[in-house]
Write an enzyme that holds these catalytic residues in place. Structure first.
Site, PDB file in Angstrom:
ATOM      1  N   GLY A  98     -20.751  53.980  51.927  1.00 49.10           N
ATOM      2  CA  GLY A  98     -21.416  53.943  53.224  1.00 49.10           C
ATOM      3  C   GLY A  98     -20.378  53.797  54.335  1.00 49.10           C
ATOM      4  O   GLY A  98     -19.680  54.770  54.647  1.00 49.10           O
ATOM      5  N   ASP A 132     -13.600  67.689  47.847  1.00 42.27           N
ATOM      6  CA  ASP A 132     -14.296  66.631  48.581  1.00 42.27           C
ATOM      7  C   ASP A 132     -14.240  66.964  50.067  1.00 42.27           C
ATOM      8  O   ASP A 132     -13.174  66.945  50.685  1.00 42.27           O
ATOM      9  CB  ASP A 132     -13.617  65.287  48.296  1.00 42.27           C
ATOM     10  CG  ASP A 132     -14.374  64.101  48.860  1.00 42.27           C
ATOM     11  OD1 ASP A 132     -15.156  64.285  49.820  1.00 42.27           O
ATOM     12  OD2 ASP A 132     -14.149  62.976  48.359  1.00 42.27           O
ATOM     13  N   SER A 145     -15.285  56.024  48.178  1.00 46.39           N
ATOM     14  CA  SER A 145     -15.617  56.366  49.554  1.00 46.39           C
ATOM     15  C   SER A 145     -15.374  55.141  50.436  1.00 46.39           C
ATOM     16  O   SER A 145     -14.269  54.596  50.406  1.00 46.39           O
ATOM     17  CB  SER A 145     -17.055  56.881  49.625  1.00 46.39           C
ATOM     18  OG  SER A 145     -17.312  57.512  50.846  1.00 46.39           O
ATOM     19  N   TRP A 146     -16.372  54.694  51.202  1.00 47.21           N
ATOM     20  CA  TRP A 146     -16.175  53.444  51.955  1.00 47.21           C
ATOM     21  C   TRP A 146     -15.826  52.297  51.009  1.00 47.21           C
ATOM     22  O   TRP A 146     -15.079  51.397  51.375  1.00 47.21           O
ATOM     23  CB  TRP A 146     -17.432  53.092  52.753  1.00 47.21           C
ATOM     24  CG  TRP A 146     -17.464  51.648  53.146  1.00 47.21           C
ATOM     25  CD1 TRP A 146     -18.210  50.645  52.597  1.00 47.21           C
ATOM     26  CD2 TRP A 146     -16.658  51.009  54.169  1.00 47.21           C
ATOM     27  NE1 TRP A 146     -17.931  49.442  53.195  1.00 47.21           N
ATOM     28  CE2 TRP A 146     -16.990  49.641  54.159  1.00 47.21           C
ATOM     29  CE3 TRP A 146     -15.703  51.478  55.070  1.00 47.21           C
ATOM     30  CZ2 TRP A 146     -16.395  48.726  55.035  1.00 47.21           C
ATOM     31  CZ3 TRP A 146     -15.107  50.569  55.940  1.00 47.21           C
ATOM     32  CH2 TRP A 146     -15.451  49.206  55.919  1.00 47.21           C
ATOM     33  N   HIS A 153     -17.360  65.099  46.463  1.00 49.17           N
ATOM     34  CA  HIS A 153     -17.217  63.695  46.831  1.00 49.17           C
ATOM     35  C   HIS A 153     -17.922  62.731  45.892  1.00 49.17           C
ATOM     36  O   HIS A 153     -17.496  61.594  45.737  1.00 49.17           O
ATOM     37  CB  HIS A 153     -17.755  63.505  48.254  1.00 49.17           C
ATOM     38  CG  HIS A 153     -17.598  62.120  48.793  1.00 49.17           C
ATOM     39  ND1 HIS A 153     -16.364  61.529  49.005  1.00 49.17           N
ATOM     40  CD2 HIS A 153     -18.518  61.193  49.169  1.00 49.17           C
ATOM     41  CE1 HIS A 153     -16.522  60.313  49.495  1.00 49.17           C
ATOM     42  NE2 HIS A 153     -17.825  60.078  49.595  1.00 49.17           N
TER      43      HIS A 153
END
Length: 319
Positions: free
Chosen positions: A47, A270, A114-115, A298
Protein backbone atom coordinates in the site's frame (compact mmCIF):
# COMPACT_ATOMS: atom_id res chain seq x y z
CA UNK A 1 17.62 -19.68 -4.98
CA UNK A 2 15.53 -22.37 -6.67
CA UNK A 3 14.33 -21.80 -10.21
CA UNK A 4 11.54 -24.43 -10.37
CA UNK A 5 8.00 -23.21 -9.77
CA UNK A 6 7.03 -23.36 -6.12
CA UNK A 7 3.42 -23.52 -4.98
CA UNK A 8 2.16 -21.81 -1.86
CA UNK A 9 2.29 -23.75 1.38
CA UNK A 10 -1.17 -25.11 2.32
CA UNK A 11 -3.85 -22.79 3.63
CA UNK A 12 -3.58 -22.25 7.35
CA UNK A 13 -5.60 -20.50 10.03
CA UNK A 14 -4.25 -18.37 12.90
CA UNK A 15 -3.64 -19.98 16.27
CA UNK A 16 -3.66 -16.53 17.88
CA UNK A 17 -5.17 -13.19 16.92
CA UNK A 18 -5.79 -9.94 18.70
CA UNK A 19 -5.64 -6.18 18.72
CA UNK A 20 -2.83 -3.97 19.99
CA UNK A 21 -3.52 -0.38 21.02
CA UNK A 22 -0.73 1.79 19.65
CA UNK A 23 -2.14 5.29 20.21
CA UNK A 24 -5.24 7.04 21.53
CA UNK A 25 -6.68 6.64 18.03
CA UNK A 26 -5.31 3.41 16.54
CA UNK A 27 -5.78 -0.27 17.33
CA UNK A 28 -3.88 -2.75 15.17
CA UNK A 29 -5.12 -6.21 14.25
CA UNK A 30 -2.47 -8.95 14.35
CA UNK A 31 -2.38 -12.71 13.96
CA UNK A 32 0.04 -15.60 14.40
CA UNK A 33 0.07 -18.79 12.33
CA UNK A 34 2.37 -21.78 12.00
CA UNK A 35 4.57 -23.11 14.80
CA UNK A 36 4.17 -21.20 18.10
CA UNK A 37 7.74 -22.22 19.00
CA UNK A 38 9.12 -21.67 15.51
CA UNK A 39 11.43 -19.06 14.04
CA UNK A 40 9.71 -15.68 13.99
CA UNK A 41 8.99 -13.96 10.67
CA UNK A 42 6.91 -10.80 10.29
CA UNK A 43 5.00 -10.00 7.10
CA UNK A 44 4.69 -6.32 6.12
CA UNK A 45 1.89 -5.68 3.64
CA UNK A 46 1.85 -3.17 0.81
CA UNK A 47 0.00 0.00 0.00
CA UNK A 48 0.37 1.60 2.45
CA UNK A 49 -3.22 0.80 3.29
CA UNK A 50 -3.44 -2.64 1.65
CA UNK A 51 -3.93 -4.94 4.64
CA UNK A 52 -3.12 -8.63 4.96
CA UNK A 53 -4.85 -11.54 3.21
CA UNK A 54 -4.95 -15.31 3.84
CA UNK A 55 -2.45 -16.11 1.07
CA UNK A 56 0.14 -13.90 2.77
CA UNK A 57 0.50 -16.63 5.39
CA UNK A 58 1.51 -19.16 2.76
CA UNK A 59 5.00 -17.99 1.76
CA UNK A 60 6.42 -19.68 4.85
CA UNK A 61 6.87 -23.28 6.04
CA UNK A 62 4.35 -23.47 8.91
CA UNK A 63 6.27 -26.26 10.62
CA UNK A 64 9.39 -24.09 10.89
CA UNK A 65 8.09 -20.56 11.20
CA UNK A 66 6.11 -18.61 13.74
CA UNK A 67 4.44 -16.31 11.20
CA UNK A 68 3.26 -12.88 12.38
CA UNK A 69 1.01 -10.70 10.22
CA UNK A 70 -0.68 -7.42 11.07
CA UNK A 71 -2.71 -4.68 9.45
CA UNK A 72 -0.96 -1.32 9.52
CA UNK A 73 -2.71 1.79 10.81
CA UNK A 74 -6.01 2.44 9.07
CA UNK A 75 -5.83 -0.76 6.98
CA UNK A 76 -7.58 -4.12 6.94
CA UNK A 77 -9.11 -5.02 10.30
CA UNK A 78 -7.21 -2.31 12.19
CA UNK A 79 -9.32 0.56 13.48
CA UNK A 80 -10.35 3.20 12.67
CA UNK A 81 -10.42 2.31 8.99
CA UNK A 82 -8.76 4.75 6.54
CA UNK A 83 -7.66 7.05 9.38
CA UNK A 84 -4.90 9.50 8.41
CA UNK A 85 -4.20 11.10 11.77
CA UNK A 86 -1.12 9.75 13.56
CA UNK A 87 -0.33 7.71 10.48
CA UNK A 88 3.28 8.12 9.30
CA UNK A 89 6.17 5.86 8.37
CA UNK A 90 7.71 6.47 11.77
CA UNK A 91 4.48 5.55 13.55
CA UNK A 92 4.52 2.24 11.64
CA UNK A 93 8.16 1.57 12.53
CA UNK A 94 7.27 2.17 16.18
CA UNK A 95 4.28 -0.19 15.85
CA UNK A 96 6.48 -3.00 14.54
CA UNK A 97 8.69 -2.66 17.60
CA UNK A 98 5.68 -2.62 19.94
CA UNK A 99 4.38 -5.79 18.33
CA UNK A 100 7.79 -7.48 18.61
CA UNK A 101 7.91 -6.61 22.31
CA UNK A 102 4.30 -7.69 22.91
CA UNK A 103 5.04 -11.09 21.38
CA UNK A 104 8.34 -11.39 23.28
CA UNK A 105 10.45 -11.83 20.15
CA UNK A 106 14.16 -10.95 20.23
CA UNK A 107 14.93 -10.97 16.48
CA UNK A 108 12.91 -11.90 13.44
CA UNK A 109 13.03 -12.28 9.69
CA UNK A 110 11.31 -9.30 8.05
CA UNK A 111 9.39 -9.91 4.80
CA UNK A 112 7.88 -7.10 2.74
CA UNK A 113 6.86 -6.28 -0.82
CA UNK A 114 6.10 -3.01 -2.58
CA UNK A 115 5.39 -0.50 0.21
CA UNK A 116 6.19 -3.42 2.51
CA UNK A 117 9.74 -3.33 1.15
CA UNK A 118 9.93 0.40 1.94
CA UNK A 119 8.76 -0.22 5.48
CA UNK A 120 10.97 -3.30 5.95
CA UNK A 121 14.07 -1.38 4.88
CA UNK A 122 13.16 1.61 7.04
CA UNK A 123 12.52 -0.61 10.06
CA UNK A 124 15.80 -2.48 9.54
CA UNK A 125 17.78 0.76 9.20
CA UNK A 126 16.19 2.02 12.42
CA UNK A 127 16.45 -1.27 14.38
CA UNK A 128 19.15 -3.39 12.68
CA UNK A 129 19.80 -5.34 15.85
CA UNK A 130 16.28 -6.84 15.65
CA UNK A 131 16.47 -8.16 12.08
CA UNK A 132 17.76 -11.65 11.23
CA UNK A 133 17.20 -11.27 7.50
CA UNK A 134 15.26 -9.22 4.98
CA UNK A 135 13.16 -10.73 2.18
CA UNK A 136 12.06 -7.96 -0.18
CA UNK A 137 9.90 -7.93 -3.31
CA UNK A 138 8.89 -5.27 -5.84
CA UNK A 139 11.28 -2.70 -4.46
CA UNK A 140 9.77 0.69 -3.71
CA UNK A 141 12.06 3.37 -2.24
CA UNK A 142 9.17 5.86 -2.19
CA UNK A 143 11.12 8.58 -4.00
CA UNK A 144 9.43 11.45 -5.88
CA UNK A 145 10.67 10.03 -9.19
CA UNK A 146 8.88 6.73 -8.49
CA UNK A 147 5.63 8.48 -7.57
CA UNK A 148 5.83 10.63 -10.71
CA UNK A 149 6.43 7.56 -12.91
CA UNK A 150 3.31 5.75 -11.73
CA UNK A 151 0.87 8.53 -10.88
CA UNK A 152 1.80 11.33 -13.32
CA UNK A 153 3.60 10.12 -16.42
CA UNK A 154 5.47 6.96 -17.37
CA UNK A 155 3.29 3.95 -16.66
CA UNK A 156 0.58 5.90 -18.48
CA UNK A 157 2.36 5.20 -21.76
CA UNK A 158 2.24 1.43 -21.21
CA UNK A 159 -1.40 1.31 -20.09
CA UNK A 160 -3.02 4.26 -21.93
CA UNK A 161 -6.47 2.67 -21.98
CA UNK A 162 -6.53 2.09 -18.23
CA UNK A 163 -4.90 5.48 -17.63
CA UNK A 164 -7.92 7.20 -19.18
CA UNK A 165 -10.09 5.63 -16.47
CA UNK A 166 -7.67 6.91 -13.81
CA UNK A 167 -7.95 10.43 -15.24
CA UNK A 168 -11.76 10.56 -15.29
CA UNK A 169 -12.38 11.97 -11.79
CA UNK A 170 -9.88 14.81 -12.32
CA UNK A 171 -10.69 17.94 -14.42
CA UNK A 172 -8.16 18.77 -17.12
CA UNK A 173 -7.06 21.96 -15.36
CA UNK A 174 -5.85 19.89 -12.36
CA UNK A 175 -4.08 17.11 -14.24
CA UNK A 176 -0.65 18.76 -14.04
CA UNK A 177 -0.40 17.36 -10.47
CA UNK A 178 -2.55 14.26 -10.21
CA UNK A 179 -1.43 13.23 -6.73
CA UNK A 180 -2.43 16.63 -5.36
CA UNK A 181 -5.73 16.51 -7.25
CA UNK A 182 -6.52 13.07 -5.90
CA UNK A 183 -5.47 14.04 -2.38
CA UNK A 184 -7.97 16.93 -2.40
CA UNK A 185 -10.77 14.52 -3.31
CA UNK A 186 -9.70 11.70 -1.00
CA UNK A 187 -9.96 14.00 2.03
CA UNK A 188 -13.14 15.72 0.78
CA UNK A 189 -16.02 16.08 3.26
CA UNK A 190 -18.40 14.40 0.79
CA UNK A 191 -18.12 10.60 0.98
CA UNK A 192 -19.27 10.17 -2.62
CA UNK A 193 -16.41 12.37 -3.82
CA UNK A 194 -13.95 10.42 -1.68
CA UNK A 195 -15.25 7.08 -2.91
CA UNK A 196 -15.18 7.97 -6.63
CA UNK A 197 -11.56 9.04 -6.29
CA UNK A 198 -10.64 6.03 -4.14
CA UNK A 199 -12.00 3.50 -6.63
CA UNK A 200 -10.30 5.14 -9.62
CA UNK A 201 -6.95 5.42 -7.79
CA UNK A 202 -7.04 1.85 -6.48
CA UNK A 203 -8.24 0.21 -9.70
CA UNK A 204 -5.41 1.87 -11.65
CA UNK A 205 -2.89 0.12 -9.42
CA UNK A 206 -4.75 -3.19 -9.40
CA UNK A 207 -5.06 -3.25 -13.20
CA UNK A 208 -1.34 -2.66 -13.74
CA UNK A 209 0.08 -4.93 -11.04
CA UNK A 210 0.39 -8.16 -13.03
CA UNK A 211 1.99 -9.21 -16.28
CA UNK A 212 -1.51 -10.33 -17.28
CA UNK A 213 -4.31 -8.24 -15.79
CA UNK A 214 -6.51 -10.03 -13.28
CA UNK A 215 -10.08 -8.62 -13.40
CA UNK A 216 -10.85 -10.13 -9.98
CA UNK A 217 -8.06 -8.08 -8.40
CA UNK A 218 -9.53 -4.93 -9.93
CA UNK A 219 -13.06 -5.78 -8.78
CA UNK A 220 -11.89 -6.10 -5.16
CA UNK A 221 -11.80 -2.32 -5.01
CA UNK A 222 -15.55 -2.11 -5.45
CA UNK A 223 -15.56 -2.65 -1.68
CA UNK A 224 -15.83 0.92 -0.31
CA UNK A 225 -13.80 0.39 2.89
CA UNK A 226 -11.00 -1.38 1.03
CA UNK A 227 -10.81 1.26 -1.69
CA UNK A 228 -10.94 4.16 0.77
CA UNK A 229 -8.28 2.80 3.13
CA UNK A 230 -5.96 1.88 0.26
CA UNK A 231 -6.26 5.11 -1.73
CA UNK A 232 -6.49 7.58 1.15
CA UNK A 233 -3.50 6.19 3.03
CA UNK A 234 -1.34 5.79 -0.09
CA UNK A 235 -2.04 9.32 -1.26
CA UNK A 236 -1.48 10.68 2.26
CA UNK A 237 1.97 9.10 2.37
CA UNK A 238 2.93 10.09 -1.16
CA UNK A 239 1.82 13.68 -0.62
CA UNK A 240 4.13 13.81 2.41
CA UNK A 241 7.19 12.19 0.77
CA UNK A 242 6.57 9.14 2.97
CA UNK A 243 7.65 11.37 5.88
CA UNK A 244 11.33 10.93 4.96
CA UNK A 245 13.72 13.81 5.60
CA UNK A 246 15.32 13.46 2.17
CA UNK A 247 14.20 12.15 -1.24
CA UNK A 248 16.61 9.19 -1.17
CA UNK A 249 16.66 8.41 2.54
CA UNK A 250 16.78 4.62 2.27
CA UNK A 251 19.78 4.39 -0.06
CA UNK A 252 21.55 7.13 1.90
CA UNK A 253 21.30 4.92 5.02
CA UNK A 254 21.73 1.48 3.48
CA UNK A 255 25.21 1.03 5.01
CA UNK A 256 23.51 0.40 8.36
CA UNK A 257 22.05 -2.91 7.17
CA UNK A 258 24.57 -4.30 4.69
CA UNK A 259 25.66 -6.89 7.27
CA UNK A 260 22.11 -8.33 7.43
CA UNK A 261 21.35 -11.28 5.11
CA UNK A 262 19.09 -10.01 2.35
CA UNK A 263 17.03 -11.22 -0.61
CA UNK A 264 15.79 -8.87 -3.34
CA UNK A 265 13.15 -10.31 -5.71
CA UNK A 266 12.01 -8.15 -8.61
CA UNK A 267 9.66 -8.74 -11.52
CA UNK A 268 11.28 -7.69 -14.80
CA UNK A 269 8.00 -6.19 -16.06
CA UNK A 270 6.92 -4.55 -12.83
CA UNK A 271 5.22 -1.33 -13.95
CA UNK A 272 4.12 -0.21 -10.47
CA UNK A 273 7.64 -0.36 -9.01
CA UNK A 274 10.02 -0.57 -11.98
CA UNK A 275 13.19 -2.65 -11.75
CA UNK A 276 15.41 0.44 -11.70
CA UNK A 277 14.85 0.87 -7.95
CA UNK A 278 15.66 -2.77 -7.22
CA UNK A 279 18.81 -2.50 -9.32
CA UNK A 280 19.92 0.64 -7.47
CA UNK A 281 19.28 -1.08 -4.15
CA UNK A 282 21.30 -4.07 -5.35
CA UNK A 283 24.24 -1.84 -6.32
CA UNK A 284 24.15 -0.11 -2.94
CA UNK A 285 23.78 -3.45 -1.10
CA UNK A 286 25.70 -6.00 -3.21
CA UNK A 287 25.84 -8.52 -0.37
CA UNK A 288 22.10 -9.21 -0.73
CA UNK A 289 20.98 -11.98 -3.10
CA UNK A 290 19.38 -10.37 -6.13
CA UNK A 291 16.86 -12.05 -8.42
CA UNK A 292 15.12 -10.65 -11.50
CA UNK A 293 12.04 -12.72 -12.36
CA UNK A 294 11.84 -12.79 -16.15
CA UNK A 295 8.09 -13.33 -16.51
CA UNK A 296 6.55 -11.31 -13.67
CA UNK A 297 5.04 -7.92 -13.04
CA UNK A 298 4.46 -6.46 -9.59
CA UNK A 299 2.25 -8.96 -7.78
CA UNK A 300 3.75 -11.34 -5.23
CA UNK A 301 1.37 -14.11 -6.31
CA UNK A 302 2.69 -14.38 -9.89
CA UNK A 303 4.32 -17.82 -10.27
CA UNK A 304 7.94 -16.76 -10.74
CA UNK A 305 7.88 -14.19 -7.96
CA UNK A 306 5.98 -16.48 -5.61
CA UNK A 307 8.53 -19.24 -6.22
CA UNK A 308 11.50 -16.96 -5.56
CA UNK A 309 9.98 -15.62 -2.34
CA UNK A 310 9.13 -19.06 -0.97
CA UNK A 311 12.65 -20.28 -1.79
CA UNK A 312 14.16 -17.24 -0.03
CA UNK A 313 12.02 -17.92 3.07
CA UNK A 314 13.13 -21.56 2.99
CA UNK A 315 16.78 -20.48 2.85
CA UNK A 316 16.25 -18.31 5.93
CA UNK A 317 15.11 -21.32 7.95
CA UNK A 318 18.77 -22.07 8.68
CA UNK A 319 19.47 -18.65 10.22
Amino acid sequence: MQTSTREFYPQIEPYNKGFMKVSEIHNLYYEEVGNPKGKPVVFLHGGPGGGVAPDHRRFFDPETYRIILFDQRGAGQSTPIAELRENTTWDLVSDIEKLRELLKIDKWVVFGGSWGSTLALTYAITHPERVKALILRGIFLCRPSEIKWFYQEGASQIFPDIWDEYLKPIPENERHDLVAAYHKRLIHENRDVRLEAAKAWSKWEAATSRLYMDPKAVDEFDDPDYALSFARIECHYFTNNAFFKTDNWILENISKIRHIPGYIVQGRYDVVCPAKSAWELHKAWPEAKFSIVADSGHAASEPGTRSALISAADECKSL
